[in-house]
Structure formats: structure tokens, C-alpha cells
Enzyme design. Sequence first.
Site, short mmCIF file in Angstrom:
data_model
loop_
_atom_site.label_atom_id
_atom_site.label_comp_id
_atom_site.label_asym_id
_atom_site.label_seq_id
_atom_site.Cartn_x
_atom_site.Cartn_y
_atom_site.Cartn_z
CB CYS A 73 -0.96 -0.03 1.33
SG CYS A 73 -0.13 0.11 3.03
CG HIS A 111 -4.08 0.85 4.24
ND1 HIS A 111 -3.33 0.22 3.15
CD2 HIS A 111 -5.32 1.46 3.69
CE1 HIS A 111 -4.18 0.19 2.24
NE2 HIS A 111 -5.18 1.12 2.46
CG ASP A 123 -6.87 1.74 -0.55
OD1 ASP A 123 -5.73 1.24 -0.94
OD2 ASP A 123 -7.07 1.47 0.59
#
Length: 268
Positions: A73, A111, A123
Site C-alpha cells: 500500500c 495502511h 485506494d
Amino acid sequence: MEPLGTARTDAYLRRLGAARPARPTAASLRELHLRHLRTVPFENLSIHLGEDLVLTRDAVFDKIVTARRGGICYELNAGFAELLGALGHRVELLQARVYGKDGALGVPYDHLALRVDGRWLADVGFGDHTAHPLDLDEPGEQKDPGGVFLVRPARADGEGAGGDLDVLHDGVPVYRLETRPRVLADFRTGAWWHRTSPESGFTKGPVCSRLTEDGGRITLRDHTLIATSADGDRTEEELATDEEVRAAYRTEFAIVLDRLPVPLHPRP
């Protein structure tokens, strides 16, 4: 921080197979988001190849665009943020804590997600998640090819809930989002933890996954190739040899490896 230059922005767009948008719009954001998920895999191979996770704009660009790899991420969303900023979007980095299977929240800076133009939650670094950005101004459920999502204020009895948002997928909380903007360097501790800790799911074994053109997903986990259709049908194939695994990386993810990743902290 200055945005990506024209040449690097064009190179990133070529990586996604996308044309340069005439102007930054919700529609162009939606298209780039989907293309990123289909083209740049979510993968933790660096952890199991003994490579460092370097959170700088140059390192992220070189990995995603020059080396044509993916990332986790911090890398994927940081790279996407740079691209969007160069195209005229206003992008903020947000930290989130991921809910575990037991309902407990993970570590701080667990995250990295993006708030775009003050409204959209983008995302491209959470694996099996939304195909399109979520609308932070929408209080109700949002239907997406990935499922039904809801963004709601965190419950008052939750840990650190004041002003935070919970993101739910098909009724299950997936992560708690803090709305205060951050900078990329803030996430280095979280990246170090995920790269080294035996408690991190990322150190248990290599995984590489991307969205497919038909809305399904292809995933290579260790030596198991998993294909999931848009309808949820799932098939698994055990790859018997190292060469078959390397061939799957090449064919399904365009990743060429001269050696296979070895689990840092194998599952018992």
C-alpha cells in the site's frame, strides 16, 4: 514537493496504458484508479527477496514504472498520489489501521490511503477492495464491482474514534481512516514493521495479485495460482516447479524474476 515532471508523468501513464486526461475530473480519476488496479499488482515480493522498502518518490517511481513491479500500500498509493498530483488533482495521504479477523485494530500507520480533491477515497493498495474511488460525501452504501461499501464515522466507543472514519466492505469493517493529512515519511515505521515483524501477514509468504479485465482477480500465493471470477467462482492450481512459478509471474503480472522469493517468517 514539486510534482512529477512531464516525462515521468507520461511514463507512468504508459505504464497504465492510459492517455493523459484533458483535465482532472472525477471520471478521469475513476478510469486511472481502475487501470492501476488492473496493471500494477499488489505484491510483497521485496520482503521475501531481501529488498528494502524505500519510501521516497524516486524509489517508488523506479519500482512501479521503470522496473514494472508492484508493491504494497505505501508504494502503490504513494506512486498513484504523485501521478494524480502531476495531473492536477489535490491529493492528501491518510493513515489507517486495518481491522484484523478478531475485530481488533492493527498498528498505527498500518495502511496508506488517499483523499483526492477533498471528496474521493482512492485506494489502489489494499488488494481485493474497491474498483473505483469511494465518495466521502456519501453517507449511505456505495455499490462497486468489488462489493458494497460504506464510509461512516467511527463509533464513539472505538479506540481513537474522534473524527475518524470506518470503511466497511459488505458490512464488515476493513479499516479505520484518520482524516488528518500526512506525509510519506510518516509511514516509514509502519512499512518497517510490515517488512520485518513475524506478526505481519506480509512476512508469512509471497503474494502477488491484480484485478483482471473481466472484473475477476488473479493471485499467486507462494506456489498456488488462484483465479477468482467476477461472480466469485474460484479455481486453484498448484505449480509444481520453480520454473512454473516464474512463468506465472511473467505471464500474469509481467514480472521477471531471476530467483524466487523465500518466505521471511513462514507459516507454521
